[in-house]
Design an enzyme around this catalytic site. Sequence first.
Site, PDB file in Angstrom:
ATOM      1  CG  HIS A  43      -2.143  -1.070   1.285  1.00  0.00           C
ATOM      2  ND1 HIS A  43      -3.026  -1.028   0.406  1.00  0.00           N
ATOM      3  CD2 HIS A  43      -2.072  -2.451   1.713  1.00  0.00           C
ATOM      4  CE1 HIS A  43      -3.973  -1.879   0.407  1.00  0.00           C
ATOM      5  NE2 HIS A  43      -3.266  -2.769   1.405  1.00  0.00           N
ATOM      6  CD  GLU A 146      -5.430  -9.590   2.127  1.00  0.00           C
ATOM      7  OE1 GLU A 146      -5.741  -8.626   2.762  1.00  0.00           O
ATOM      8  OE2 GLU A 146      -4.401  -9.802   1.530  1.00  0.00           O
ATOM      9  CG  ASP A 172      -8.377  -6.658   1.501  1.00  0.00           C
ATOM     10  OD1 ASP A 172      -8.808  -5.753   0.742  1.00  0.00           O
ATOM     11  OD2 ASP A 172      -7.044  -6.292   1.493  1.00  0.00           O
TER      12      ASP A 172
END
Length: 252
Positions: A43, A146, A172
């Site tokens: 990220h 996830e 997620d």
Amino acid sequence: MGVLERARSGLCSFGLNLSIMDPVLLEIAKAAGYDFVRLDCEHILFDNRTVSEMLRIGRLLDLDVQVRVPDLTRVTALLDNGAQGIMAPHIESREEVWEAEKAVKYPPKGERGLTGAARVLGYGRQDVASYQKQANREIALIVQIESRKGLENIEEILQQPGLDMVATGRNDLSQSLGIPGKKNDPSVLEAENFIIRKTLEYGKIPTILCKSKKRFQELYDKGVRCFTIARDDLLLKKAAENQLTVMKEIFK
């Protein structure tokens, strides 16, 4: 003692997720008593030079540095520069685990490329064959389950022999379960508990993000011994807010 060895010995390890691109964060984490840090390169747009420097400092501090990667293209370089763990997110099949295993593990477990002049070998000082065995034993392959599909395929995912640690991702998971952002919803927590239970059944090591004492106690009682407990930028923001609130009390 590295994170994998600590987990295998039943000892707790506490990690800090890093998003601030400054190697001084490793010094702060070490001084604060953390056992490892994890760079979030999925990220956050870490540049190569900064990551390399953080890996170098981690080795000097004897602080495990794990890297959450967006894909497997840089794994060899990350490991050769000192990463002690690679986290592969969004894993949904045994085939995806195998691709990660090939990148992280040396033969016969995987297909990691070999060089005798890497930083982790002391630029040629350590014997290559002995390092291969050490790396396969000590460097963690971590996968994140996830999604709904990951939950459905969890048994085959956990059967992959080179997999060491399993993480969840409640944000997620909530999105995949149709309730985006509701990471504390009972169905999301139930999914996380299911992942943890299966992980332990298959002899793998769960590594879980946990920010509350109540949840920590629940997870510890389930057998979890490896935790990330905070993220640097959020800790900094919270501390800055708290200090400002304290000083503004004079106006009340």
